[in-house]
Design an enzyme around this catalytic site. Structure first.
Site, short mmCIF file in Angstrom:
data_model
loop_
_atom_site.label_atom_id
_atom_site.label_comp_id
_atom_site.label_asym_id
_atom_site.label_seq_id
_atom_site.Cartn_x
_atom_site.Cartn_y
_atom_site.Cartn_z
N ALA A 253 51.61 91.25 63.39
CA ALA A 253 50.56 91.24 64.40
C ALA A 253 49.59 90.09 64.14
CB ALA A 253 49.81 92.57 64.42
N LYS A 263 37.54 94.86 65.43
CA LYS A 263 38.81 95.11 66.11
C LYS A 263 39.98 94.87 65.16
CE LYS A 263 37.14 93.87 70.76
NZ LYS A 263 35.81 93.34 70.41
N ARG A 286 31.38 82.19 61.28
CA ARG A 286 31.95 83.46 61.71
C ARG A 286 33.13 83.85 60.82
NH1 ARG A 286 30.81 85.50 66.59
NH2 ARG A 286 32.96 86.04 67.09
N ASP A 329 40.85 88.56 72.22
CA ASP A 329 39.49 88.90 72.66
C ASP A 329 38.66 87.62 72.61
OD1 ASP A 329 37.52 91.06 73.33
OD2 ASP A 329 36.58 90.33 71.50
N CYS A 399 33.89 91.30 76.96
CA CYS A 399 32.72 92.16 77.19
C CYS A 399 31.94 91.58 78.37
CB CYS A 399 31.86 92.30 75.94
SG CYS A 399 31.34 90.74 75.21
#
Length: 507
Positions: A253, A263, A286, A329, A399
């Site tokens: 994955a 997530k 990040r 995402d 979002c």
């Protein structure tokens, strides 16, 4: 202390120029002993930025004190600060915040020229601020703070927590919560501070009253990573992708845009820590947050987990990489996030996309260039995912509340060459949170009911109103998620994989 304000100004400059997130920019400029104070100043200044800029413009400080706040100020020549907005404008609004709104005023040497220059106009600035308050019909200056409507919506959203099943099982966590004075209830509303209930849509996700947050964060089960603060909607992508539901020869994955990592750790937990999960994040700041959060969740390969974080760009990853499922995402407008500034002052890293939102700008116009650029990037990332020959399914989530980033991007992706050649389609509703009632907007799907039903939407704060002090367990931040599946025959897919392997061998 003058240095403190200059560092805060440089952080604010980076945020307003969309070069960095709030947390990233403030942590980059902070010293060991003032990180919280620097973030607090930047966040509160952003909250009042509209009002502060109005009064500064009305009094015309930058012209009257051009030596320190004008475009030719020596402050604008500080190394690495030449960009838009000017550093002097950022410094001026920070100083105005402390001058007018902070109980202790400006905390810098009394003789520091920028402080002396702006303090001369305190009476004029304060008078202008009061006039603005009256003109806007506010009962107090505090009501000039942006996001009041968002805070009311946020008040009915539970404090969602996910049980980290890599650390604890549900019964162990429930036992610890009971011992701490929490009460498990089976109802749609939470009226008391220490009531909590299970989500009806995603396993191992619990809803608490927001007033319980401080107590939750003191519990050992939270401090050791057994409970993770994560909005229910943010849990949807991994729950939909869940590799344990599907039959693969090997579970490989990929999380394409991972930071801060909630997530990712959710997907790792659903994989039961087995197989291989690569977590990509391009931005260095990040990426550091990602590694920290994954370490806390206990899913890094170096500590016996299955996640390998990489500081790389998903769009530069070769499609020949063998991967069965992808969680995608990407950056978005963040228009579904409510109460953004208050969230940033909390101690967690709950919302994955939030750090890419610039508070104080308002939401972008659906016709704006910024929104168009975001949608173009989102589509490009979907099409890149579709080009992986071994890929069988992937989720796309934002979002955002905008059709331009949601339904329209999905329809464009389904019409792409990659979708047609790769046999890509949307997973049906029964594979995409069938119990969740709010689905895609039919008119945005060109009237296609099947497409609309395949999509999941979350309205910020939920669709049901609540009395003050009560939260509803169907309420989340604004969100959108869908799942693409490959319908190409297995034999054809394996032939493509074999061809890709031969190419890699030749090179």
């Amino acid at each position: 202390m003058a240095d403190f304000y200059v560092r805060a100004a440089r952080a604010l400059q980076d945020i307003l120029a969309h070069r960095d997130s709030i947390k990233g920019a403030t942590s980059e400029r902070a010293n060991i002993n003032d990180s919280k104070r620097l973030m607090a100043l930047v966040v509160h200044t952003l909250a009042y930025r509209d009002a502060l800029q109005h009064v500064l413009s009305e009094v015309d400080i930058s012209k009257k004190e051009s030596k320190w706040f004008g475009p030719k100020s020596s402050i604008n020549r500080i190394e690495g600060s030449l960009s838009d907005p000017p550093l002097t404008q950022c410094l001026m609004v920070l100083l105005a915040h402390d001058l007018l709104l902070a109980p202790r005023g400006i905390q810098a040497a009394k003789a520091w020229p920028p402080r002396v220059s702006i303090e001369k106009y305190k009476s004029q600035l304060h008078a202008s601020l009061v006039k603005l308050q009256i003109r806007r019909g506010k009962r107090s200056v505090e009501e000039l703070r942006s996001g009041e409507a968002g805070r009311k919506v946020a008040a009915r959203i539970p404090r969602w927590c996910r049980i980290n099943t890599l650390h604890n099982d549900e019964q162990a966590v429930l036992g610890q919560l009971k011992d701490a004075g929490f009460q498990l209830v089976d109802q749609s509303y939470l009226e008391k501070d220490f009531q909590f209930t299970r989500s009806q849509h995603v396993a191992n996700v619990l809803a608490f009253h927001p007033k319980a947050t401080s107590k939750l964060m003191t519990l050992p089960v939270f401090r050791n990573g057994g409970l993770i603060l994560q909005d229910l909607a943010s849990c949807f992508p991994a729950a939909v992708l869940d590799p344990s539901k599907w039959t693969y020869d090997q579970v490989d994955a990929l999380d394409a845009t991972s930071a801060p990592g909630n997530k990712t750790s959710h997907l790792s937990a659903l994989m039961k820590g087995t197989g291989s999960l690569t977590a990509l994040e391009l931005a260095p700041n990040r990426f550091r947050t990602l590694v920290k959060m994954l370490g806390r969740a206990g899913c890094l390969k170096t500590n016996g987990g299955n996640v390998q974080p990489k500081n790389e760009d998903f769009l530069k990853i070769e499609p020949s990489t063998i991967v069965r499922c992808i969680l995608l995402d990407p950056s978005c407008s963040g228009s579904g996030i409510v109460n953004r500034l208050d969230y940033l002052m909390s101690q967690d890293d709950e919302q994955d996309n939030l750090e890419q939102v610039v508070p104080g700008d308002g939401q972008p116009d659906p016709n704006s260039l910024r929104l168009s650029n975001l949608a173009a990037l989102q589509l490009r990332m979907i099409r890149h995912a579709m080009s992986f020959p071994s890929l069988e399914r992937f989720t796309y989530s934002t979002c955002s509340i905008y059709e331009e980033e949601n339904e329209q991007v999905v329809l464009a992706a389904l019409s792409s060459v990659e979708a047609k050649e790769g046999g890509w389609a949307l997973a049906p509703r029964d594979e995409v949170l069938p119990s969740w009632s709010e689905r895609g907007r039919l008119e945005a799907c060109n009237g296609n009911q099947d497409v609309a039903e395949s999509l999941v939407r979350c309205t910020p704060g939920g669709l049901k109103e609540c009395d003050e002090g009560i939260v509803h367990v169907e309420a989340t931040n604004g969100f959108f998620v869908c799942c693409f599946v490959r319908n190409i025959p297995t034999t054809k897919r394996k032939a493509k994989e074999s061809e890709q392997k031969k190419k890699r061998t030749r090179h």
